[in-house]
Structure formats: structure tokens, C-alpha cells
Design an enzyme around this catalytic site. Structure first.
Site, PDB file in Angstrom:
ATOM      1  N   VAL A  69       0.859  -1.183   0.000  1.00 25.84           N
ATOM      2  CA  VAL A  69       0.000   0.000   0.000  1.00 25.84           C
ATOM      3  C   VAL A  69       0.896   1.233   0.000  1.00 25.84           C
ATOM      4  O   VAL A  69       0.706   2.181   0.749  1.00 25.84           O
ATOM      5  CB  VAL A  69      -0.956   0.033   1.214  1.00 25.84           C
ATOM      6  N   ALA A  70       1.920   1.166  -0.862  1.00 26.14           N
ATOM      7  CA  ALA A  70       2.878   2.273  -0.987  1.00 26.14           C
ATOM      8  C   ALA A  70       3.397   2.675   0.383  1.00 26.14           C
ATOM      9  O   ALA A  70       3.739   1.827   1.191  1.00 26.14           O
ATOM     10  CB  ALA A  70       2.237   3.430  -1.740  1.00 26.14           C
ATOM     11  N   CYS A  71       3.447   3.976   0.670  1.00 27.16           N
ATOM     12  CA  CYS A  71       4.046   4.451   1.916  1.00 27.16           C
ATOM     13  C   CYS A  71       3.175   4.235   3.141  1.00 27.16           C
ATOM     14  O   CYS A  71       3.585   4.553   4.256  1.00 27.16           O
ATOM     15  CB  CYS A  71       4.415   5.928   1.789  1.00 27.16           C
ATOM     16  N   SER A  72       1.984   3.695   2.955  1.00 27.58           N
ATOM     17  CA  SER A  72       1.130   3.333   4.090  1.00 27.58           C
ATOM     18  C   SER A  72       1.217   1.844   4.416  1.00 27.58           C
ATOM     19  O   SER A  72       0.467   1.357   5.265  1.00 27.58           O
ATOM     20  CB  SER A  72      -0.330   3.727   3.810  1.00 27.58           C
ATOM     21  N   SER A  81       7.300   3.249   3.591  1.00 28.31           N
ATOM     22  CA  SER A  81       6.397   2.964   4.708  1.00 28.31           C
ATOM     23  C   SER A  81       7.099   2.882   6.055  1.00 28.31           C
ATOM     24  O   SER A  81       6.469   3.036   7.096  1.00 28.31           O
ATOM     25  CB  SER A  81       5.666   1.636   4.447  1.00 28.31           C
TER      26      SER A  81
END
Length: 381
Positions: A160-163, A340
Site C-alpha cells: 500500500v505504498a508508503c502506508s 512505509s
């Protein structure tokens, strides 16, 4: 929007941070980039003069620090990155029966987290690896790490990319709440340097490599003196094209260069800043309210570490004149943007000094757009 009001008793009992042994300063990165830009401009001088091709602008260490707050970054290898003729890391391919680079990074962080939490691999029954990029599609990096540790249970990857860190921590909480797992090892192994376009002035400095890991379990199985009880988790996504990576296997079906223009990380920084900052601040305020937590009483905000100007603006919105690096610590100056992992790095490095009863919030945000958070309270076991 996903919101969870949890029963009390699920905790983060330990975290581990593995930092690569090599780093690159802004000055070193700029020297390599400017040499490359000069060579590029000379090579294409006629086209640039005719207006058929844009010249590469030059950079400076001062520009990078002012734009981002970044002073240096850790990488799994410096080899190749500072070569003006190569401008990408040199990471030799490993055989299928060798441990992958990303799994090796994750293992190092996992062992540190297990030690801090007082756990053995036999105590774990679920492994989640969350990261902005995975080294391969399958078999999952998480299953590779599960096998290397000898864990009897199940494992999976998620992106979830940087999350990815906060989303994977939330999945761990969900698994424990549902009864599908008792003790979860969450790993965020960010092998970011291979996806950086080191020939692009506006993004060549952004990312660094790192791995963090966390142990999530019920309070009654926790054996350390103190832990962080998870009071609530919250996640939200809103579609946006302003942060994008188009690298993928379908490039071969389109007969295009999979590493060509627009295929690696890119962003519209101004729009991201304008749209994500209020989104993050509103998300955090709402989550704190849902857990009966006064924003002004929060002892520590462990925020996503992408850009110091974003963090300062969000901190000011949440804390007003009481905003400070003591309450919202910055680690991106030496780690850079670690996708993340940044918020968990901040938590790992800036949580032991807090007292029982203190509350804090881990929050990450990025491409998607996506945003995830966990409200925590330090407890005595």
C-alpha cells in the site's frame, strides 16, 4: 474508510530497526548527478540548442535539504549509484536457492524485534511483510522469511505504498481480533534504492533503504516489562495520480522499456503537499477523537517521514504553538524517505523515554492516496 474500536489488550511488545551499513550524503549524490547532467547536456547539445530536448538542470546539497530536510540516506550498497555512467545501484542477482536481498533485510530487523519482545520464532504464527515495492511477485517475501525463521503458520505480502507499515500493522490486529493468529511478526523491508531514478534532479535524493519489524500480540502473552497497547486503528484511501510508479510486468506486452520515462517513481510534489497535509491532519484529529485522546495531550506523534515541510505543517496543525521535534521527531534527515518504514523508525528510536500512561500515534500516508494510523498507550505488564 476503515475504523476499528478495539477491545483493550492488543499490544506492540517490541520493534526492531535494521540500518544498512552504507550511506550517501547529499554532497556525494549531487556530485554524481551534476557530472551525469553535464555529460548528458554535452552529448545532446545540438538537440537542446534546437529546442528538441530539455537540458538537465543542476542540483545542490542546499537545494535538497531546503526542499526536503534530507541530509543523507542509507543504502544496501553504494556501488553504481555514484557512477555518472550508471546511476543505479549494482545489486547482483541471486540464485533461486539463495536468500533474497529483501528477505535478508527483513530477517535482520525481525530478529531484533523478536529479541526486544522476548519472543522465539516458535511463538509466531503469522508473518506479514508490507512494503512499497516487492522484489518479486512470488513466492512471497513473507513466506521466504517465515521459512528462514522456521515459523509454523502462514505469511503474506502486502503493498500500500508508503502506508504499507500502518496497513500491515492493522492487518495484524485484525488477525488477532478474529482469532486467526495469536502473535504476529510484521516486517517493513523497504528496498527503495533500485526504484529511484538517480538521473532526475527532482527525485534522485528522496529515498533510502531500511528494514523495521514489530511484534503484535495479546497483553496476556506479553513477557516484557512494558508495551504499547493499541487503542485503535484507522485507514483511508482516496484515488490520486499525483504519486505513481508504472513499473510492471505488462511493459513487455506493450513493447516499451520497463525502466523508461515515467516507469519509476514520480510525483507532482506541489499537489501532494497541498492535498495530503490537510488530509493527514484531519485523519489524525478524527482518530484521536475516536479514541478519546486530546491532540494536545499526545506525547509523541510518530509521523511518516517523507518531507520535513509536510511534517512541520501537520505538526503545527495538530499542536499549534506546542509543536516541536521532541513531540514529532524527525528521522528523515539521516534516513531520507524510507517509504512505509519512516513512522516505525521514528517510533523505534523515540518511544523508550516515554512513561506508562503516555499516548502517541503512528501515522503514515502516501500514494493512493492512502493513510493509516494506530493510537497507542504505554502500559506496564
Amino acid at each position: 474508510m476503515s475504523e476499528y474500536k478495539l477491545p483493550r489488550g492488543i499490544v506492540i511488545s517490541g520493534t526492531g530497526l535494521w540500518t544498512p551499513p552504507e550511506s550517501i550524503s547529499n554532497e556525494e549524490l549531487v556530485d554524481a548527478y551534476n557530472t551525469h547532467a553535464q555529460q548528458y547536456n554535452l552529448e545532446h547539445a545540438q538537440e537542446i540548442e534546437a529546442g528538441e530536448r530539455a537540458a538537465k538542470p543542476f542540483s545542490s546539497a542546499e537545494f535538497i535539504e531546503k526542499a526536503s530536510g534530507i541530509k543523507s540516506r542509507y543504502v544496501v550498497t553504494r556501488d553504481g549509484i555514484l557512477d555518472p555512467k550508471r546511476m543505479r545501484p549494482l545489486i547482483p542477482e541471486r540464485a533461486d536457492d539463495e536468500l533474497s536481498v529483501q528477505a535478508e533485510m527483513g530477517l535482520k530487523a525481525a530478529r531484533l524485534a523478536l529479541e526486544k519482545a522476548g519472543k522465539q520464532a516458535s511463538d509466531i504464527d503469522l508473518v506479514i511483510v508490507g512494503a512499497s515495492y516487492m522484489q518479486r511477485a512470488y513466492p512471497a517475501i513473507a513466506i521466504e522469511i517465515q521459512g528462514a525463521l522456521g515459523i509454523d503458520g502462514f505469511a503474506f505480502d502486502m503493498e500500500v505504498a508508503c502506508s504499507s507499515a500502518t496497513f500491515s500493522l492493522q492487518r495484524a490486529v485484525d488477525a488477532i481480533c478474529s482469532g486467526s493468529a495469536k502473535t504476529v511478526l510484521v516486517i517493513n523491508a523497504e528496498l527503495a534504492s533500485p526504484q529511484v531514478d538517480y538521473t532526475d534532479r527532482d527525485s534522485h535524493f528522496i529515498f533510502g533503504d531500511v528494514a523495521v519489524a514489530s511484534i503484535i500480540e495479546r497483553r496476556e502473552t506479553c513477557t516484557v516489562e512494558s508495551a504499547w497497547e493499541i487503542l485503535g486503528t484507522k485507514a483511508k484511501t482516496v484515488f490520486s495520480n499525483n504519486i505513481r510508479s508504472n513499473f510492471g510486468y505488462t511493459a513487455r506486452a506493450a513493447d516499451v522499456d520497463p525502466f523508461g520515462p515515467g516507469k519509476l517513481f514520480r510525483q507532482n510534489g506541489r499537489k501532494v503537499f497541498k492535498e495530503v497535509c490537510p488530509m493527514a491532519a484531519s485523519h489524525i484529529e478524527a482518530h484521536l477523537q475516536e479514541t478519546d485522546t486530546d491532540p494536545h495531550s499526545v506525547r509523541r506523534y510518530w509521523l511518516h517521514q517523507a518531507n520535513i515541510n509536510m511534517n512541520n505543517l501537520i505538526a503545527k496543525k495538530l499542536m499549534g504553538d506546542n509543536a516541536s521535534v521532541e513531540r514529532a521527531p524527525i528521522v528523515l534527515d539521516r534516513y531520507a524517505n524510507t517509504a512505509s518504514a519512516g513512522s516505525v523508525i521514528a517510533f523505534n528510536l523515540h518511544s523508550d523515554d516515554l512513561q506508562v500512561g503516555d499516548r502517541g500515534i503512528i501515522c503514515s500516508f502516501g500514494a493512493g492516496y492512502s493513510i493509516g494510523s494506530l493510537v497507542l498507550e504505554k502500559i506496564s505488564i
